[in-house]
Write a protein that holds these residues in place. Structure first.
Motif, PDB file in Angstrom:
ATOM      1  N   GLY A 651       0.624  -1.682  -0.305  1.00 55.79           N
ATOM      2  CA  GLY A 651       0.048  -0.286   0.385  1.00 55.79           C
ATOM      3  C   GLY A 651       0.747   0.849   0.044  1.00 55.79           C
ATOM      4  O   GLY A 651       0.413   1.713  -0.170  1.00 55.79           O
ATOM      5  N   LEU A 652       1.874   0.773  -0.480  1.00 54.86           N
ATOM      6  CA  LEU A 652       2.884   2.165  -0.707  1.00 54.86           C
ATOM      7  C   LEU A 652       2.603   3.222  -1.424  1.00 54.86           C
ATOM      8  O   LEU A 652       3.142   4.058  -1.569  1.00 54.86           O
ATOM      9  CB  LEU A 652       4.578   2.781  -0.536  1.00 54.86           C
ATOM     10  N   GLY A 653       1.481   2.804  -2.871  1.00 57.40           N
ATOM     11  CA  GLY A 653       2.143   3.579  -3.869  1.00 57.40           C
ATOM     12  C   GLY A 653       2.495   2.929  -4.648  1.00 57.40           C
ATOM     13  O   GLY A 653       2.107   1.548  -5.104  1.00 57.40           O
ATOM     14  N   SER A 654       2.164   3.653  -6.318  1.00 58.05           N
ATOM     15  CA  SER A 654       2.072   2.906  -7.331  1.00 58.05           C
ATOM     16  C   SER A 654       3.039   3.356  -8.005  1.00 58.05           C
ATOM     17  O   SER A 654       3.586   5.313  -7.727  1.00 58.05           O
ATOM     18  CB  SER A 654       1.086   2.796  -8.275  1.00 58.05           C
ATOM     19  N   ALA A 655       3.359   3.454  -9.247  1.00 58.95           N
ATOM     20  CA  ALA A 655       4.422   4.260 -10.038  1.00 58.95           C
ATOM     21  C   ALA A 655       4.574   3.619 -11.553  1.00 58.95           C
ATOM     22  O   ALA A 655       4.671   2.434 -11.791  1.00 58.95           O
ATOM     23  CB  ALA A 655       6.021   3.723  -9.358  1.00 58.95           C
ATOM     24  N   THR A 656       4.972   4.656 -12.109  1.00 61.31           N
ATOM     25  CA  THR A 656       5.333   4.030 -13.843  1.00 61.31           C
ATOM     26  C   THR A 656       6.897   4.405 -14.797  1.00 61.31           C
ATOM     27  O   THR A 656       7.375   5.526 -14.251  1.00 61.31           O
ATOM     28  CB  THR A 656       4.607   5.053 -14.518  1.00 61.31           C
ATOM     29  N   VAL A 657       7.485   2.781 -14.682  1.00 59.96           N
ATOM     30  CA  VAL A 657       9.316   3.094 -14.572  1.00 59.96           C
ATOM     31  C   VAL A 657       9.392   3.095 -15.797  1.00 59.96           C
ATOM     32  O   VAL A 657       8.574   2.366 -16.831  1.00 59.96           O
ATOM     33  CB  VAL A 657       9.349   2.138 -13.914  1.00 59.96           C
ATOM     34  N   ALA A 658       9.484   4.348 -16.783  1.00 57.42           N
ATOM     35  CA  ALA A 658      10.287   4.517 -17.958  1.00 57.42           C
ATOM     36  C   ALA A 658      12.022   4.407 -17.800  1.00 57.42           C
ATOM     37  O   ALA A 658      12.260   4.838 -17.648  1.00 57.42           O
ATOM     38  CB  ALA A 658       9.866   6.535 -18.151  1.00 57.42           C
ATOM     39  N   PHE A 659      11.959   2.871 -18.842  1.00 58.27           N
ATOM     40  CA  PHE A 659      13.452   3.370 -18.562  1.00 58.27           C
ATOM     41  C   PHE A 659      14.301   3.051 -20.158  1.00 58.27           C
ATOM     42  O   PHE A 659      15.086   3.222 -20.283  1.00 58.27           O
ATOM     43  CB  PHE A 659      13.232   1.418 -18.961  1.00 58.27           C
ATOM     44  N   GLY A 660      13.024   4.332 -20.917  1.00 55.18           N
ATOM     45  CA  GLY A 660      13.650   4.868 -22.143  1.00 55.18           C
ATOM     46  C   GLY A 660      13.887   4.185 -22.821  1.00 55.18           C
ATOM     47  O   GLY A 660      13.099   3.298 -23.542  1.00 55.18           O
ATOM     48  N   GLN A 661      14.358   4.687 -24.072  1.00 59.23           N
ATOM     49  CA  GLN A 661      14.207   3.706 -25.208  1.00 59.23           C
ATOM     50  C   GLN A 661      14.930   2.351 -25.393  1.00 59.23           C
ATOM     51  O   GLN A 661      16.402   1.785 -24.474  1.00 59.23           O
ATOM     52  CB  GLN A 661      14.948   4.856 -26.409  1.00 59.23           C
ATOM     53  N   LEU A 662      13.753   2.181 -26.331  1.00 59.24           N
ATOM     54  CA  LEU A 662      14.728   0.240 -26.410  1.00 59.24           C
ATOM     55  C   LEU A 662      15.783   0.016 -26.959  1.00 59.24           C
ATOM     56  O   LEU A 662      15.964   0.674 -28.660  1.00 59.24           O
ATOM     57  CB  LEU A 662      13.823  -0.952 -26.757  1.00 59.24           C
ATOM     58  N   GLN A 663      16.697  -0.816 -27.065  1.00 59.78           N
ATOM     59  CA  GLN A 663      17.946  -0.725 -27.270  1.00 59.78           C
ATOM     60  C   GLN A 663      18.459  -1.713 -28.213  1.00 59.78           C
ATOM     61  O   GLN A 663      17.699  -3.371 -27.859  1.00 59.78           O
ATOM     62  CB  GLN A 663      19.440  -0.767 -26.359  1.00 59.78           C
TER      63      GLN A 663
END
Length: 1009
Positions: A651-663
């Motif tokens: 229950g600490l929250g949610s996140a959207t994790v952007a890893f950047g451009q695919l290599q």
């Protein structure tokens, strides 16, 4: 002539008294209806005020003023005061506040620095004293214990503002500190007191601490270096300020305040629920004015019918007298006076007493049902008394028309006057019933012509029943005679040969039908309120909480109630606004123990169907999230980005994790995600285009997913590579390869919304239970995207939402969503078993309570609304209708007595046994009463089925719930039994009296011989 009429009255004083009493009840019913509406008006206003929320009994005029950039017009009593003083019976309290730092060590937590006019009178000092001058403050008892502060200690407070940078959600000092002295610690005796307004001073603050502002005087507040200050004036209604006769003044004052604020032109805001309260009061009063006349009209018509019948019976018994008067050549006015004077005197006397009786009757009911409200003295309650008296007189004259116009020969005969005539009255009533019934069904509103529909329908059926009685009774009597049951045959023949038997039976049926209709309305209305308060609320208690993610809500509620016995997390599924029904997403593991259920399938069975077994979610063990992937074919596609959405399992929250451009080729993507420090669930992996809308074709092989701190994969390679553990609704296919999971992305039209790869940790399609018609194979999920569903149960209604809604599991809905989103209308439902400190427990879990609704409070408010209060008049109407029926029965028996004594005495002289004569005398009218009760209850149900649905019984703005449309059989049977006891009791008493007179006549005749 007057003396002769008075002598006639005295000689038949029993009949005169009975007729006067019937007239009294008739006029009392006409007076009682408007008097009751006036009493209900006052009771509705008082009841709604008593059950209103604090915001509905007060108003707040507020403004944000910046001391460093002061505007021309400050909020003060100088410019707002005249408009606020216009509110009669309201008290005004000035307040100011701003946030400060200096007490709490955590800069995420601010302290409210508050001035409130006359605050010391509303605080209870635990230690020290209340503030007196500048530089003195009082602090809350719990704050003092937590921060080890005591009277005499010094502290420094600094004006603070919340950081505008979302990366640093803290309060920052924005002024010079001010040294203050703590002179006392306080406790609040009544945090819900109207004095405190709607500022929420004592609501739970963020973190495990109660809301306890620091109170100071205005000089301390204004001399501290500060910026924006929230200024307010609270105006609260005192007892009596919202009485029904003051509502117009309150509305005028609201309009004046609105105009004043427009003229000032400053950014002043007004917050009040008074308009909602006034609208609810007016709606309740309007509902009472609709509901009361629906039963008042048939009651008054029944009164006129009873008087018509009573006078007709009495005149029929005086036919020999009228024949003698006509035979002696009396002039027409003398004949008219002698024929009508006896009845008119009794009716006029009863009408005068009825005016007083009707008002006193309503006063008595109001004293019992509306204690402390009272009935406003007004002549308007008597406005219909003259009309009721005139109707009674006209009914009396109409009943005597044939005796006044018939020749002497017809009056001297013992056959009915007038012979067979077409049923003009019956046909007229039936035609009017059809016309008004159609009008009522077309409009759906019992006003205008539709107001008369219930009364005319009931009377049309009653007249039809009366016309059908005589042939049935005649056949029954003939059959009894053939079988040798002489007593029963004589009783039946007495009814079938009596000229007024049909009218008497129709009147009794109408009386029972009116009382039965009243019982139907009272019972259905009471059950409607139960449904509205229980099923409409959803649970015994419903808490509205500040929006957050579904996982946060679920985690907090499950931490408070780990056994699942009293608390359930609930959110709304949004629907699409184009025909898709709304829905509830609930923690179905608690559905059976918490929710109020509408019947149908068992709640526990529905809960099991909503939450079938499913694979466990994919969980990342720590905050350092890594994804190992090998991408190929990127040169033929526009640049692509990979994003992972996760939700904390604690229950600490949610996140959207952007890893950047695919290599191109193998690559390890990693990022630290603080909300995952105690573990996170993977919601989805998204591939999106970085600019452009070109076709996308590429291959991605996931070879690892997990955490490097600690080093733990979320899935072993075998599990990661299993296509059954994943789903990809669009733009790609999944294949298991030795290295991991192969994802072939194919989007000829580009990826406007991205290609989603989700863990298959829920059933697909999602199970839902629905009420109402089916809406397709998908619903809008928590993320706003369509989610395929399958219907596993049909419900009569969904708690809180009603007849057209769906029910699903909140956790499965959250898992199915591609990304965690803020819940829509999040709530916590509590059962009656919830501990008293449940709100404190929820606050300790980080939930901010915004609203608290109890089913008992909703029921109390419904019980004080116009529909519920109006139905008490139906109870009175049912009693009056039964009394009218019993009175008419007694009068008819008294008029028939002399003739029946003669007939039966003659039969006794010819050898009729005393037992047989007793049967003929004792059971004639009781049998009539039994048949009338059975027929009347049937007609009441028929009338209710045709018209009852138009009555607004469930409340002012009821939700679309499965309200019961019919009364309970036991309640209707109990009402019928009560009426039968009264009517049959009156019939038995008259029968016993008649049997005694027959015996006495037989003895006297024997002595004469």
């Amino acid at each position: 002539m007057i003396a002769l009429v008075l002598a006639m009255v005295w000689s038949r004083r029993g009949q005169a008294v009975t007729l006067a009493l019937l007239a009294l009840v008739s006029v009392a019913a006409a007076v009682a209806a408007p008097a009751y509406v006036q009493a209900a008006d006052r009771a509705v206003a008082a009841g709604q005020v008593d059950t209103a929320l604090p915001r509905e009994r007060s108003l707040v005029v507020s403004k944000i003023e910046d001391a460093r950039n002061a505007e021309g017009d400050a909020l003060s009593f100088t410019n707002v005061g005249p408009a606020l003083i216009a509110f009669p019976g309201f008290t005004n309290v000035f307040a100011a506040e701003y946030p400060t730092l200096g007490i709490e060590p955590d800069t995420k937590l601010r302290t409210r620095f508050v001035y409130r006019q006359d605050v010391c009178a509303h605080l209870s000092m635990v230690a020290g004293r209340c503030l007196i001058g500048e530089g003195e403050v009082v602090i809350g008892e719990q704050t003092a214990k937590r921060r080890s502060l005591a009277p005499g200690d010094a502290l420094e407070l600094t004006y603070a503002e919340f950081s505008p940078d979302p990366r640093t959600p803290v309060f920052e000092p924005k002024g010079l500190p001010k040294r203050l002295t703590v002179v006392g610690t306080y406790r609040v005796p009544d945090p819900a007191e109207v004095y405190w307004g709607t500022h929420g001073y004592f609501a739970a603050d963020p973190g495990p601490r109660p809301g306890e502002p620091v109170f100071a005087d205005y000089a301390s507040l204004s001399t501290m270096d500060h910026g924006q200050t929230s200024l307010s004036i609270d105006s609260a209604a005192q007892p009596g300020a919202l009485d029904v006769d003051k509502l117009a003044g309150v509305q005028a004052a609201l309009d004046g305040l609105k105009n004043m604020i427009i003229k000032i032109g400053a950014p002043i805001r007004t917050e009040t629920g008074i308009p909602d309260l006034l609208a609810r009061i007016e709606a309740g009063r309007a509902a009472a004015r609709v509901i009361v006349p629906v039963i008042a009209v048939p009651l008054v018509l029944l009164s006129c019918f009873v008087i018509f019948l009573a006078v007709g019976y009495g005149t029929e018994g005086r036919r020999p007298e009228l024949a003698v008067v006509a035979l002696r050549g009396a002039r027409w006015w003398e004949r008219w006076w002698l024929a009508t004077g006896e009845s008119l005197l009794a009716i006029l006397l009863g009408a005068l007493l009825g005016c007083l009786a009707g008002q006193l009757l309503v006063n008595a009911i109001a004293a019992v049902r509306f204690p402390g409200v009272g009935v406003a003295p007004a002549w308007s309650s008597l406005q219909y008394a003259p009309l009721a008296a005139l109707a009674a007189v006209l009914a009396a004259l109409l009943a005597q028309r044939r005796q006044l116009l018939s020749p002497v020969s017809a009056l001297l005969r013992r056959l009915p006057v007038g012979g067979r005539r077409p049923p003009v009255l019956d046909l007229t009533v039936a035609l009017l019933a059809i016309i008004t019934g159609v009008q009522l069904n077309l409009s759906g509103d019992p006003t205008g012509a539709g107001l008369f529909a219930p009364a005319l329908i009931v009377f049309a059926f009653a007249l039809l029943a009366g016309r059908a009685l005589l042939p049935v009774v005649t056949r029954f009597a003939v059959r009894a005679l053939r079988r040798g049951r002489l007593g029963v045959a004589l009783a039946g023949l007495q009814l079938s040969r009596r000229s007024g038997a049909r009218s008497l039976f129709a009147m009794l049926v109408a009386a029972v039908a009116v009382a039965g209709y009243a019982a139907c309305a009272a019972d259905v209305g009471a059950r409607d309120r139960v449904v509205e308060a229980g099923l409409g609320t959803g649970a015994d208690r419903v808490l509205t909480v500040e929006p957050g993610t579904p996982q946060e809500l679920l985690t907090a509620v499950r931490a408070v109630d780990p056994e699942g016995t009293f608390a359930m997390a609930v959110a709304r599924t949004p629907g699409n606004g184009v025909g898709e029904q709304p829905g509830l997403a609930v923690d179905s593991t608690r559905l059976a123990t918490v929710a109020t259920w509408a019947g149908g399938p068992d709640a526990a069975e529905v809960a099991r169907a909503l939450r079938p077994a499913a694979p466990e979610p994919i969980v990342i063990a720590g905050q350092d999230l890594t994804v190992n992937a090998t991408a190929t074919g990127l040169e033929d596609s526009p640049p692509l980005r990979m994003t992972v959405t996760v939700s904390s399992v604690t229950g600490l929250g949610s996140a959207t994790v952007a890893f950047g451009q695919l290599q191109e080729g193998p690559y390890t993507y990693g990022q630290r995600v603080p909300v995952c420090r105690q573990g996170c669930r993977v919601d989805g992996i998204q591939i999106t285009v970085i600019g452009g809308t070109n076709a996308v074709r590429c291959r991605l092989i996931l070879t690892g997913l997990g955490s490097i701190n600690p080093v733990r994969p979320a899935l072993p390679v075998a599990g990661l590579a299993d296509p059954a553990r994943w789903r990809m609704p669009r733009f790609g296919t999944l294949t298991a390869v030795p290295a991991g999971l192969q994802v072939d992305v194919d989007a000829p039209g580009g990826l406007p919304d991205g290609a989603w790869l989700q863990p298959a940790d829920t059933p697909s399609p999602l199970p839902v239970a629905s009420a109402g018609r089916r809406t397709g194979d998908s619903i809008t999920g928590l993320d706003g995207q369509p989610a395929p569903v399958t219907r596993v149960a049909d419900l009569p209604a969904v708690p809180r939402l009603g007849l057209r809604a769906n029910l699903s599991d909140l956790e499965y809905q959250d898992r199915y969503a591609t990304a965690a989103t803020t819940t829509t209308l999040p709530e916590v439902w509590l059962s009656a078993a919830a501990p008293a400190d449940t709100l404190d427990r929820l606050a300790a879990q980080g939930l901010v309570i915004l609203g608290d609704t109890r089913a008992t409070e909703v029921r109390a408010q419904l019980d004080h609304q116009g529909p519920a209060l109006a139905l008490w008049f139906y109870v009175l109407a049912g009693c009056l209708a039964t009394v009218l029926g019993a009175g008419a029965l007694i009068l008819a028996a008294a008029v028939d007595r002399a003739r029946r004594v003669q007939d039966l005495s003659a039969l006794r002289a010819q050898g009729l046994s005393g037992r047989t004569a007793g049967q003929a005398t004792l059971w004639t009218y009781p049998i009539l009463a039994v048949i009338a009760v059975l027929a009347g209850l049937g007609i009441a149900l028929a009338g209710w089925g045709l018209t009852g649905w138009t009555l607004p019984l469930a409340g002012l703005r009821p939700a679309p719930l499965p309200f019961p449309g019919w009364p309970r059989p036991l309640v209707l049977a109990a009402a019928g039994l009560a009426m039968l006891i009264v009517l049959a009791g009156a019939a038995l008493l008259t029968g016993r009296d008649l049997r005694g007179r027959v015996r006495a006549a037989g003895v006297n005749e024997g002595e004469g011989r």
